[in-house]
Design an enzyme around this catalytic site. Sequence first.
Site, mmCIF file in Angstrom:
data_model
loop_
_atom_site.group_PDB
_atom_site.id
_atom_site.type_symbol
_atom_site.label_atom_id
_atom_site.label_comp_id
_atom_site.label_asym_id
_atom_site.label_seq_id
_atom_site.Cartn_x
_atom_site.Cartn_y
_atom_site.Cartn_z
ATOM 1 N N GLU A 193 -2.157 1.015 -4.754
ATOM 2 C CA GLU A 193 -1.682 -0.303 -4.314
ATOM 3 C C GLU A 193 -0.814 -0.849 -5.440
ATOM 4 O O GLU A 193 -1.189 -0.770 -6.615
ATOM 5 C CB GLU A 193 -2.866 -1.230 -4.057
ATOM 6 C CG GLU A 193 -2.577 -2.379 -3.142
ATOM 7 C CD GLU A 193 -2.855 -2.089 -1.683
ATOM 8 O OE1 GLU A 193 -2.574 -2.969 -0.849
ATOM 9 O OE2 GLU A 193 -3.353 -0.990 -1.373
ATOM 10 N N CYS A 221 0.828 -1.202 0.000
ATOM 11 C CA CYS A 221 0.000 0.000 0.000
ATOM 12 C C CYS A 221 0.865 1.255 0.000
ATOM 13 O O CYS A 221 0.327 2.365 -0.004
ATOM 14 C CB CYS A 221 -0.936 -0.001 1.203
ATOM 15 S SG CYS A 221 -0.089 -0.042 2.794
#
Length: 409
Positions: A400, A365
């Site tokens: 992401e 992330c």
Amino acid sequence: MRPPKKFRPEPFPYHHELTLQIDSLTNLGMGVARVDGWVVFVPHCLPGETVRARIYRNEKNFSQADLIEVVTPSPDRVPPTCPLFGECGGCQYQHLSYEAQLSWKTRQVTELMKHMAGLTFPVNPCHPSPQQWGYRSKITPHYQKPRSPDDFMPIGFLAQGRRSQILDVPQCPIAMKEINEALPAVREATRLRPGKKGGTLLLRATIDGQNQRHVTTDPNAVVTEVCGTTRFDFLAGEFFQNNPFILGEFVGYVTKQARLAETQFLIDAYCGSGLFALCLAPHFQQVAAVEVSEAAVEWARKNAGKNAISNVSFLAASAEAIFQGITFPAKQTTVVIDPPRKGCTQEFLDQLIAFSPRRVVYVSCDPATQVRDLAILRDAGFILTEVQPFDLFPHTRHVENIMTFDGPF
């Protein structure tokens, strides 16, 4: 206006106005301009735009300015959907067309690899979210108790560029419609009973037995999410990916990258409540998963039973501990990594390198810490084979990113 007491007066006076050409965006979504080589950051600008900006802070190596006016707009500029865009710190890209958002997120990953790891590598175009509005299944508005009963109490998110000021947010267009429908009543109840001090609210949209969504505000409530045919139960206040509309494609890509003809075993580090371990289990003989949160591991075990998955073992420990009891042949093993924002620890990377699996699929992330770890794996002989960003959070700066490595041969 008088400058703040600690204002640094060089190279620009306080509230000095400049006309600037925006060259690029930072990974925080700020516009980047240069004046005689000196960098000035301006929010809510787009590359190619000419803007007027007002200086409010000079740092050692750059200045920060507020946007006054867009003189020449970018062809990629679009009207923001949310009336609070620019004031609320939650979104950074609502003024940028969605196609351009994807392009910039792809470029962000490319430039991080080049600047942090000295690596020029082709990055696949950022995979779009099937739903760009109303996609978030969880929001956590904040509030501070007012000084007196007659004071207005904002309930919402941090204001743009502020560390503590909360902006009142009655509706959030990136949250699911069920959350926005429930939000007015939750806000009203909070104002009637704010408690002794401020706090954080929770609104999570969960799926019931008929696959209909409803909202819970109890962090200890058991909620359900679905990925493909696999159902996951977990506590509403715990972590789970918050964009279910892209979840199937996201996990499907990880599955495709993890599967090789010669890999019969899977290690899932940082497994949470079992998303990757359980969705990928049908494609492997055995799966070993580890998660530091004992509560998450307990839910992962329950989810395995609920989905009749019997070839997965879960360990409640730090990720480094997973290799102690592993008997899988390294050259027949894939390791999936999905660490927190800070990335992997050096101890984990050392053990991963020593184990030397056939394949590593690294989900992150925070591409910056991922690229830091990429450099370590590369220097240890791992070969980067593919880089794929996913846009789990449209209209925000977040991306992401998934990197696939082959182990040293």
